[in-house]
Design a protein around this motif. Structure first.
Motif, PDB file in Angstrom:
ATOM      1  N   LEU A 114      52.182   4.717 -59.846  1.00 38.17           N
ATOM      2  CA  LEU A 114      51.681   5.391 -61.295  1.00 38.17           C
ATOM      3  C   LEU A 114      51.594   4.097 -62.446  1.00 38.17           C
ATOM      4  O   LEU A 114      50.767   4.146 -63.000  1.00 38.17           O
ATOM      5  CB  LEU A 114      53.037   6.276 -61.813  1.00 38.17           C
ATOM      6  CG  LEU A 114      53.343   7.714 -61.199  1.00 38.17           C
ATOM      7  CD1 LEU A 114      54.470   8.365 -61.798  1.00 38.17           C
ATOM      8  CD2 LEU A 114      51.780   8.362 -61.224  1.00 38.17           C
ATOM      9  N   VAL A 115      52.290   3.105 -61.937  1.00 38.79           N
ATOM     10  CA  VAL A 115      52.073   2.083 -62.899  1.00 38.79           C
ATOM     11  C   VAL A 115      50.508   1.363 -62.539  1.00 38.79           C
ATOM     12  O   VAL A 115      49.972   1.077 -63.582  1.00 38.79           O
ATOM     13  CB  VAL A 115      53.127   0.689 -62.405  1.00 38.79           C
ATOM     14  CG1 VAL A 115      52.600  -0.659 -63.116  1.00 38.79           C
ATOM     15  CG2 VAL A 115      54.328   1.066 -62.912  1.00 38.79           C
ATOM     16  N   GLY A 121      43.096   2.304 -65.399  1.00 33.87           N
ATOM     17  CA  GLY A 121      42.256   3.032 -66.448  1.00 33.87           C
ATOM     18  C   GLY A 121      42.713   2.202 -67.809  1.00 33.87           C
ATOM     19  O   GLY A 121      41.689   2.632 -68.796  1.00 33.87           O
ATOM     20  N   SER A 122      43.083   1.206 -67.826  1.00 28.99           N
ATOM     21  CA  SER A 122      43.530   0.596 -69.190  1.00 28.99           C
ATOM     22  C   SER A 122      43.151  -1.105 -68.885  1.00 28.99           C
ATOM     23  O   SER A 122      41.903  -1.372 -69.067  1.00 28.99           O
ATOM     24  CB  SER A 122      44.824   0.750 -69.665  1.00 28.99           C
ATOM     25  OG  SER A 122      45.903   0.324 -68.698  1.00 28.99           O
ATOM     26  N   LEU A 123      44.199  -1.782 -68.558  1.00 26.22           N
ATOM     27  CA  LEU A 123      43.988  -3.134 -68.201  1.00 26.22           C
ATOM     28  C   LEU A 123      43.212  -3.594 -67.103  1.00 26.22           C
ATOM     29  O   LEU A 123      42.241  -4.607 -67.130  1.00 26.22           O
ATOM     30  CB  LEU A 123      45.070  -3.936 -68.075  1.00 26.22           C
ATOM     31  CG  LEU A 123      46.100  -3.701 -69.231  1.00 26.22           C
ATOM     32  CD1 LEU A 123      47.440  -4.263 -69.004  1.00 26.22           C
ATOM     33  CD2 LEU A 123      45.675  -4.387 -70.670  1.00 26.22           C
ATOM     34  N   TYR A 255      38.254   1.056 -64.432  1.00 27.65           N
ATOM     35  CA  TYR A 255      37.834   2.451 -64.041  1.00 27.65           C
ATOM     36  C   TYR A 255      37.857   3.443 -65.030  1.00 27.65           C
ATOM     37  O   TYR A 255      38.840   3.441 -65.770  1.00 27.65           O
ATOM     38  CB  TYR A 255      38.520   2.682 -62.476  1.00 27.65           C
ATOM     39  CG  TYR A 255      38.593   1.509 -61.395  1.00 27.65           C
ATOM     40  CD1 TYR A 255      37.453   1.264 -60.679  1.00 27.65           C
ATOM     41  CD2 TYR A 255      39.652   0.690 -61.555  1.00 27.65           C
ATOM     42  CE1 TYR A 255      37.440   0.273 -59.578  1.00 27.65           C
ATOM     43  CE2 TYR A 255      39.555  -0.393 -60.437  1.00 27.65           C
ATOM     44  CZ  TYR A 255      38.556  -0.477 -59.582  1.00 27.65           C
ATOM     45  OH  TYR A 255      38.611  -1.493 -58.641  1.00 27.65           O
ATOM     46  N   SER A 256      36.834   4.198 -64.836  1.00 29.06           N
ATOM     47  CA  SER A 256      36.979   5.489 -65.592  1.00 29.06           C
ATOM     48  C   SER A 256      38.031   6.431 -64.986  1.00 29.06           C
ATOM     49  O   SER A 256      38.799   6.310 -64.010  1.00 29.06           O
ATOM     50  CB  SER A 256      35.422   6.285 -65.363  1.00 29.06           C
ATOM     51  OG  SER A 256      35.267   6.650 -64.011  1.00 29.06           O
ATOM     52  N   ALA A 261      41.910   7.136 -59.944  1.00 28.86           N
ATOM     53  CA  ALA A 261      42.875   7.608 -58.859  1.00 28.86           C
ATOM     54  C   ALA A 261      42.328   7.136 -57.427  1.00 28.86           C
ATOM     55  O   ALA A 261      43.094   6.549 -56.910  1.00 28.86           O
ATOM     56  CB  ALA A 261      42.761   9.298 -58.914  1.00 28.86           C
ATOM     57  N   PRO A 262      41.083   7.510 -56.958  1.00 24.26           N
ATOM     58  CA  PRO A 262      40.688   6.662 -55.775  1.00 24.26           C
ATOM     59  C   PRO A 262      40.915   5.300 -55.752  1.00 24.26           C
ATOM     60  O   PRO A 262      41.232   4.521 -54.732  1.00 24.26           O
ATOM     61  CB  PRO A 262      39.160   7.103 -55.750  1.00 24.26           C
ATOM     62  CG  PRO A 262      38.979   8.215 -56.499  1.00 24.26           C
ATOM     63  CD  PRO A 262      39.917   7.976 -57.617  1.00 24.26           C
ATOM     64  N   ALA A 263      40.409   4.354 -56.566  1.00 24.49           N
ATOM     65  CA  ALA A 263      40.631   3.008 -56.709  1.00 24.49           C
ATOM     66  C   ALA A 263      42.195   2.658 -56.683  1.00 24.49           C
ATOM     67  O   ALA A 263      42.314   1.780 -55.948  1.00 24.49           O
ATOM     68  CB  ALA A 263      40.102   2.518 -58.189  1.00 24.49           C
ATOM     69  N   THR A 264      43.131   3.384 -57.156  1.00 28.68           N
ATOM     70  CA  THR A 264      44.540   3.125 -57.299  1.00 28.68           C
ATOM     71  C   THR A 264      44.896   3.394 -55.612  1.00 28.68           C
ATOM     72  O   THR A 264      45.883   2.465 -55.241  1.00 28.68           O
ATOM     73  CB  THR A 264      45.167   3.829 -58.186  1.00 28.68           C
ATOM     74  OG1 THR A 264      44.810   3.677 -59.525  1.00 28.68           O
ATOM     75  CG2 THR A 264      46.698   3.512 -58.253  1.00 28.68           C
ATOM     76  N   VAL A 265      44.452   4.324 -55.251  1.00 27.31           N
ATOM     77  CA  VAL A 265      44.850   4.726 -53.842  1.00 27.31           C
ATOM     78  C   VAL A 265      44.416   3.384 -52.800  1.00 27.31           C
ATOM     79  O   VAL A 265      45.350   3.299 -51.911  1.00 27.31           O
ATOM     80  CB  VAL A 265      44.248   5.993 -53.145  1.00 27.31           C
ATOM     81  CG1 VAL A 265      44.556   6.202 -51.729  1.00 27.31           C
ATOM     82  CG2 VAL A 265      44.807   7.251 -53.956  1.00 27.31           C
TER      83      VAL A 265
END
Length: 412
Positions: A114-115, A121-123, A255-256, A261-265
């Motif tokens: 989650l972090v 989506g921000s930094l 990321y948009s 979510a896919p990028a974080t995975v």
């Protein structure tokens, strides 16, 4: 100094919340399966306050460096009251006990994910693959004679005659360079090397908003400090002439909402791999920690304690590096989650190993026509457990000492 203290407190608070959620993961899953949870406490030592809701006592203790979830019948050594016997943990199926035991690490993994999702989506997430994505286009490029000037270059005002190759060629923030002078590039290193070898008008291909754009950039030859210390010591010139176009590459990729979510995975998978490799290398890092305690330069790749991690958290806030603050918090959660699953008592992974040993033992007994055995007698494992505790305590003592007398610092 105030920002540093705030950073230390925030990071320490983040660790406390992670620990609390770790124990909550055990509690929630145990209650879901019908096991009896006697107590859920955050911290150790004297009780500051507590209250009872249903059959469970909840509370906070004075030392916020841990916590515990007391589930009836977690081991055979646990005394179970007659009214608790039917709901003792050891009576439940192996898979349910495994879920409860692994839920603590699962919470660490969820927190880390989650972090990273918030960061995506921000930094932005760290550009680990070194994608040559343009983050900033410089107003100019100019000669720099020494490293001090190089560090202060961004603060210098550009003169009226200073060249600005990338800006004049129309390169933009967000462009991804895919080829230099007809040669495909895959990362920042390849891109920088090819540009530094060029001079004058040079074709550069970029990907912009999903389209391929061809442009010509007038590469400027300028002087820069030679950053190869070994070469300078052997007589190489202190400055070198290289080609430059005046762009800064993205160290973090945003990321948009659809891409986050896919990028974080993917990034989480990479972090798991790196964390596991770091864990395997942990024993060889211990001598370096000892050397650092006695005055040797501290290797930034040596392990840190909660004290060291909190100090680093303070530095990141002090210097406005919130992306590193969050990355440290996510990394710590992944490390603790993986470490806790090692098959060693008293870690959760050790209890899981014992649980599955019981399952395998009973399966073999059944094949031989024998009844299932009882729960493993943990008293027979006390010696091994004590060895792990002593080694773990020694490790904590070493890292805390090193983090006090010779801490790792983000900046000099």
């Amino acid at each position: 100094m105030l920002a540093y203290i705030i950073g230390v407190v925030l990071f320490a608070l983040g660790i406390c919340v992670s620990i609390a959620l770790h124990e909550a993961g055990h509690m929630w899953t145990a209650k879901k399966f019908g096991m009896q949870v006697r107590r859920y406490f955050v911290g150790f030592g004297p009780t500051l306050f507590s209250f009872r809701r249903g059959e469970t006592e909840y509370g906070v203790k004075a030392v916020p460096l841990g916590g515990f979830c007391d589930i009836a019948g977690m081991t055979a050594l646990d005394e179970v009251k007659p009214e608790e016997a039917k709901r003792a943990m050891w009576r439940y199926p192996v898979w349910k006990r495994t879920v409860v035991l692994a839920a603590g690490s699962g919470m660490h993994f969820l927190i880390g994910f989650l972090v990273l999702l918030v960061m995506a989506g921000s930094l932005g997430l760290p550009n680990l693959d070194g994608d040559p994505k343009v983050q900033a286009v410089s107003e100019c490029v100019r000669d720099v004679q020494d490293r001090e000037q190089l560090a202060e270059f961004d603060e210098q005002a550009c003169g009226p005659g200073d060249p600005a190759p990338a800006k004049e060629a129309g390169l933009r923030s967000g462009d991804v360079i895919t080829a230099v002078d007809g040669e495909p590039v895959a990362d920042i290193g390849e891109t920088t090397s090819l540009v530094q070898e060029r001079a004058g008008p040079t074709p550069i291909t970029v990907e912009r908003d999903g389209n391929t754009v061809e442009t010509v950039v007038d590469v400027e030859r300028i002087q820069r400090p030679n950053l190869d210390d070994a070469a300078v010591e052997e007589g190489a010139p202190e400055t070198v002439t290289v080609g430059m176009i005046g762009v800064g590459f993205a160290q973090y990729l945003q990321y948009s909402a659809a891409e986050a979510a896919p990028a974080t995975v993917l990034f989480t998978g990479d972090m798991f791999h790196r964390t596991w490799n770091a864990l395997l290398r942990l024993p060889e890092r211990i001598p370096l920690v000892v050397e650092a305690i006695f005055g040797a330069e501290r290797d930034p790749n040596t392990p840190v304690s909660v004290v060291g991690a909190s100090r680093l958290g303070g530095e990141t806030v002090q210097h406005g590096m919130w992306e590193i603050f969050l990355l440290l918090l996510a990394s710590l959660n992944f490390f603790v989650g993986i470490f806790n699953l090692l098959p060693l008592l008293p870690l959760d992974g050790g209890h899981i190993a014992v649980t599955w040993y019981e399952r395998a033992r009973d399966w073999l007994r059944k094949l031989r026509g024998k009844a299932a055995g009882g729960p493993v007698d943990y008293s027979k494992l006390s010696a091994v457990t004590m060895v792990v505790i002593i080694i773990g305590g020694g490790f904590v003592l070493l890292t805390v000492t090193a983090d006090i007398v010779n801490p790792i610092r983000l900046t000099d």
